[in-house]
Write a protein that holds these residues in place. Structure first.
Motif, PDB file in Angstrom:
ATOM      1  N   SER A  94     -17.531 -11.136   2.190  1.00  0.00           N
ATOM      2  CA  SER A  94     -18.408 -10.602   3.224  1.00  0.00           C
ATOM      3  C   SER A  94     -19.799 -10.403   2.632  1.00  0.00           C
ATOM      4  O   SER A  94     -20.004 -10.474   1.416  1.00  0.00           O
ATOM      5  CB  SER A  94     -17.873  -9.259   3.717  1.00  0.00           C
ATOM      6  OG  SER A  94     -17.916  -8.304   2.666  1.00  0.00           O
ATOM      7  N   ALA A  95     -20.762 -10.089   3.479  1.00  0.00           N
ATOM      8  CA  ALA A  95     -22.105  -9.797   2.995  1.00  0.00           C
ATOM      9  C   ALA A  95     -22.093  -8.592   2.058  1.00  0.00           C
ATOM     10  O   ALA A  95     -22.830  -8.559   1.061  1.00  0.00           O
ATOM     11  CB  ALA A  95     -23.047  -9.567   4.167  1.00  0.00           C
ATOM     12  N   ASP A 121     -17.894 -18.739   1.968  1.00  0.00           N
ATOM     13  CA  ASP A 121     -18.349 -19.842   2.798  1.00  0.00           C
ATOM     14  C   ASP A 121     -19.791 -19.578   3.210  1.00  0.00           C
ATOM     15  O   ASP A 121     -20.568 -19.002   2.437  1.00  0.00           O
ATOM     16  CB  ASP A 121     -17.414 -20.029   3.999  1.00  0.00           C
ATOM     17  CG  ASP A 121     -17.210 -18.730   4.789  1.00  0.00           C
ATOM     18  OD1 ASP A 121     -17.930 -17.737   4.526  1.00  0.00           O
ATOM     19  OD2 ASP A 121     -16.338 -18.705   5.673  1.00  0.00           O
ATOM     20  N   LYS A 122     -20.163 -19.961   4.414  1.00  0.00           N
ATOM     21  CA  LYS A 122     -21.550 -19.832   4.857  1.00  0.00           C
ATOM     22  C   LYS A 122     -22.012 -18.373   4.873  1.00  0.00           C
ATOM     23  O   LYS A 122     -23.195 -18.087   4.652  1.00  0.00           O
ATOM     24  CB  LYS A 122     -21.711 -20.456   6.243  1.00  0.00           C
ATOM     25  CG  LYS A 122     -23.148 -20.552   6.740  1.00  0.00           C
ATOM     26  CD  LYS A 122     -23.221 -21.304   8.059  1.00  0.00           C
ATOM     27  CE  LYS A 122     -24.666 -21.472   8.514  1.00  0.00           C
ATOM     28  NZ  LYS A 122     -25.316 -20.178   8.818  1.00  0.00           N
ATOM     29  N   VAL A 123     -21.099 -17.442   5.137  1.00  0.00           N
ATOM     30  CA  VAL A 123     -21.478 -16.032   5.137  1.00  0.00           C
ATOM     31  C   VAL A 123     -22.045 -15.639   3.776  1.00  0.00           C
ATOM     32  O   VAL A 123     -23.101 -14.993   3.680  1.00  0.00           O
ATOM     33  CB  VAL A 123     -20.266 -15.144   5.496  1.00  0.00           C
ATOM     34  CG1 VAL A 123     -20.594 -13.665   5.318  1.00  0.00           C
ATOM     35  CG2 VAL A 123     -19.815 -15.412   6.932  1.00  0.00           C
ATOM     36  N   ALA A 124     -21.342 -16.020   2.713  1.00  0.00           N
ATOM     37  CA  ALA A 124     -21.801 -15.692   1.359  1.00  0.00           C
ATOM     38  C   ALA A 124     -23.088 -16.433   1.017  1.00  0.00           C
ATOM     39  O   ALA A 124     -24.012 -15.858   0.421  1.00  0.00           O
ATOM     40  CB  ALA A 124     -20.709 -16.020   0.347  1.00  0.00           C
ATOM     41  N   VAL A 125     -23.159 -17.708   1.394  1.00  0.00           N
ATOM     42  CA  VAL A 125     -24.360 -18.491   1.102  1.00  0.00           C
ATOM     43  C   VAL A 125     -25.574 -17.881   1.778  1.00  0.00           C
ATOM     44  O   VAL A 125     -26.629 -17.681   1.156  1.00  0.00           O
ATOM     45  CB  VAL A 125     -24.161 -19.954   1.540  1.00  0.00           C
ATOM     46  CG1 VAL A 125     -25.484 -20.724   1.463  1.00  0.00           C
ATOM     47  CG2 VAL A 125     -23.107 -20.626   0.680  1.00  0.00           C
ATOM     48  N   ASP A 126     -25.446 -17.562   3.062  1.00  0.00           N
ATOM     49  CA  ASP A 126     -26.584 -17.010   3.800  1.00  0.00           C
ATOM     50  C   ASP A 126     -27.040 -15.674   3.228  1.00  0.00           C
ATOM     51  O   ASP A 126     -28.246 -15.385   3.172  1.00  0.00           O
ATOM     52  CB  ASP A 126     -26.222 -16.854   5.276  1.00  0.00           C
ATOM     53  CG  ASP A 126     -26.202 -18.178   6.021  1.00  0.00           C
ATOM     54  OD1 ASP A 126     -26.700 -19.177   5.466  1.00  0.00           O
ATOM     55  OD2 ASP A 126     -25.684 -18.221   7.147  1.00  0.00           O
ATOM     56  N   ARG A 127     -26.091 -14.862   2.783  1.00  0.00           N
ATOM     57  CA  ARG A 127     -26.493 -13.573   2.231  1.00  0.00           C
ATOM     58  C   ARG A 127     -27.216 -13.746   0.902  1.00  0.00           C
ATOM     59  O   ARG A 127     -28.214 -13.065   0.634  1.00  0.00           O
ATOM     60  CB  ARG A 127     -25.262 -12.669   2.057  1.00  0.00           C
ATOM     61  CG  ARG A 127     -25.607 -11.269   1.544  1.00  0.00           C
ATOM     62  CD  ARG A 127     -26.639 -10.600   2.426  1.00  0.00           C
ATOM     63  NE  ARG A 127     -27.074  -9.311   1.899  1.00  0.00           N
ATOM     64  CZ  ARG A 127     -28.242  -8.741   2.177  1.00  0.00           C
ATOM     65  NH1 ARG A 127     -29.119  -9.370   2.967  1.00  0.00           N
ATOM     66  NH2 ARG A 127     -28.550  -7.564   1.676  1.00  0.00           N
ATOM     67  N   PRO A 143     -32.938  -9.734  -0.858  1.00  0.00           N
ATOM     68  CA  PRO A 143     -34.264  -9.546  -1.475  1.00  0.00           C
ATOM     69  C   PRO A 143     -34.241  -9.475  -2.995  1.00  0.00           C
ATOM     70  O   PRO A 143     -35.274  -9.715  -3.641  1.00  0.00           O
ATOM     71  CB  PRO A 143     -34.739  -8.219  -0.871  1.00  0.00           C
ATOM     72  CG  PRO A 143     -33.497  -7.519  -0.416  1.00  0.00           C
ATOM     73  CD  PRO A 143     -32.558  -8.602   0.009  1.00  0.00           C
ATOM     74  N   ASP A 144     -33.104  -9.160  -3.597  1.00  0.00           N
ATOM     75  CA  ASP A 144     -33.040  -9.070  -5.060  1.00  0.00           C
ATOM     76  C   ASP A 144     -32.714 -10.399  -5.727  1.00  0.00           C
ATOM     77  O   ASP A 144     -32.747 -10.491  -6.962  1.00  0.00           O
ATOM     78  CB  ASP A 144     -32.002  -8.030  -5.480  1.00  0.00           C
ATOM     79  CG  ASP A 144     -32.461  -6.614  -5.188  1.00  0.00           C
ATOM     80  OD1 ASP A 144     -33.694  -6.395  -5.100  1.00  0.00           O
ATOM     81  OD2 ASP A 144     -31.600  -5.728  -5.022  1.00  0.00           O
TER      82      ASP A 144
END
Length: 495
Positions: A39-40, A205-211, A216-217
């Motif tokens: 998850s994010a 998946d994409k959730v992890a990639v997008d986060r 910002p860090d």
């Protein structure tokens, strides 16, 4: 059933999102593990660990960083067979290919061990009266890597050694299809003595990639994969103010001139097209046969293809293993049928091969009389399919490379030194081979293509990797004239 975990702050962490993905042995078709999809919040935890670790790691001496990298290198070498075994179990490539992947990965660790040389700055004394100017390179902070299924050990090691030895901390998001090898490598990283949090692993998946791309860090991100995703990663990461190097797909051409050594060219075409089941961004996808070399070359390739043994990668007799998933196997097979429908000659039809068991196997295919209008030529197939395009002239063959949207690699086979030197200039690609079918640079050069094969202004690993993972700082200093210094330096005076 193996339960795979994240690695955060030096500790295994079970997935908490409630989402998972199955991991298969491609040679049997059986599920062997389950990997959590982060998850994010889980990504945030990994980034927080890396950020905390950076406070001390970024200030760690060059001597200490180098010593730890040497220790890590030795652990990878000592455990090369275990890493290769994990690669074969989850990717499917034969064990010799897997060992080769580890060997190429070690090259990059060894390059990073030369940090003291790579991070030398520059100094100008007395740039003006009493003024010195010098430059240094400083780490960025937390950086991320998003890596593909086809080289799950090597590609992370294109990124991690350079990034970490430069003083950064790292969050790795490996492919969820074959995560065990990169996770094991990260565990060796901790065993080598790197502090917790310097290297974290989150699956997803994409959730992890997008986060990762939005966090910002995270100051920089590296990616290797297909061109559409590379374009997305580059656009998304740079929109959030990050530096991004994103390597995309390829359609690599091998030009064979009439004077070429047919035996060498045929051997090279077969190994470069069908090694690792064609699931390589540097695989030869197209042979551009010039003039009357086409007929004997196609026949020589066909003869060699008939001798290939396709089977479980754990069998020493196997030359090629399965594809990564059943869906990908079926997609690749579809291009063979589509090419026949569009007018190509199917010299060898890999769909006719029969295999026992439930693995994701597909035979090797050879398509002749392919044209640039056909889907098999236009698309990146990423499987064991080789296309032959017949060209009347050298110029026509070079034009194919120039007109192709990708520009990863290109090769020429010839005995003519003049033609070879001309091809070095003419080939519209970032990596060029002369009688070498897969011109992947050694670890002390850098890897990257042109056009839609690369998004960003730096290539990967080697000297360009050092540049990507550091930022320059220039210091200009002025000191008073020694004669007017408040400290008695023993200079003579006029008194």
């Amino acid at each position: 059933m193996q339960e795979i975990h994240h690695l955060i702050d030096g500790r295994p962490v079970a997935g908490a999102s409630g989402r998972t993905s199955a991991v298969y042995n491609p040679a049997t078709g059986q599920q062997t593990g389950e990997v959590p999809l982060a998850s994010a919040d889980e990504v945030d935890a990994a980034v927080a660990s890396a950020r905390a670790a950076f406070e001390d790691w970024g200030a760690t001496s060059i001597a200490r960083r180098t010593a730890l990298m040497f220790a890590f290198r030795n652990l990878v070498v000592d455990n090369a067979d275990e890493i290769a075994t994990r690669l074969t179990a989850e990717h499917g490539k034969v064990h010799s290919d897997a060992r080769g992947e580890v060997a190429r990965a070690v090259e990059n660790i060894e390059f990073a061990c030369g940090l003291a040389e790579h991070l030398k700055g520059s100094h100008n004394e007395a740039a003006s009266t009493g003024v010195d100017v010098y430059s240094v390179r400083r780490p960025l902070g937390v950086v991320a890597g998003i890596t593909p299924f086809n080289f799950p050990a090597m590609v992370p090691l294109w990124m991690v050694p350079n990034a970490v030895v430069c003083g950064n901390t790292f969050v790795l998001k490996p492919s969820e299809r074959d995560p065990s090898a990169p996770l094991f490598i990260a565990e060796l990283f901790g065993e080598a003595g790197f502090p917790p949090g310097v290297l974290n692993v989150v699956h997803g998946d994409k959730v992890a990639v997008d986060r990762l791309l939005a966090h910002p860090d995270v100051k920089a991100a590296g990616f290797v994969g297909s061109t559409p995703i590379a374009r997305y990663v580059y656009a998304t990461g740079t929109a959030h103010g990050k530096r991004v190097q994103a390597l995309g797909g390829a359609k690599n051409h091998m030009v064979v001139l009439p004077d070429a050594d047919i035996e060498l060219a045929a051997d090279s075409a077969v190994s470069a097209a069908y090694g690792s089941a064609g699931e390589r961004c540097m695989a030869i996808s197209v042979v551009a046969a010039v003039g009357d070399v086409a007929d004997p070359l196609v026949e020589a390739i066909k003869v060699r293809m008939e001798k290939l043994v396709i089977g479980d990668g754990t069998d020493p007799a196997s030359d090629m293993g399965p594809l990564i998933t059943a869906e990908h196997r079926d997609r690749v097979a579809g291009y063979v049928g589509g090419a026949a429908d569009q007018g190509a000659t199917v010299v060898v039809d890999g769909r006719r091969a029969r295999f026992d068991g439930g693995g994701f196997f597909l035979g090797v295919s050879l398509l002749d009389h392919v044209t640039p209008a056909m889907d098999a030529y236009r698309d990146e197939i990423f499987g064991p399919v080789l296309c032959v395009v017949r060209c009347d002239t050298y110029g026509e063959a070079v034009g194919l490379i120039a007109d192709n949207p990708w520009g990863n690699g290109a090769a020429i086979f010839t005995r003519d030194g003049g033609a070879a030197r001309q091809f070095q200039e003419d080939a519209d690609a970032g990596m060029v081979g002369i009688n070498v079918p897969i011109p992947v640079p050694v670890g002390y050069h850098s890897f990257g293509g042109w056009k839609d094969s690369l998004f960003g202004d730096t290539t990967m690993y080697g000297p360009e990797g050092i540049r990507f993972y550091t930022r320059p700082k220039v210091i200009t200093s002025r000191w008073p004239d020694p004669a007017t210094s408040a400290v008695d330096l023993g200079f003579p005076t006029n008194e």
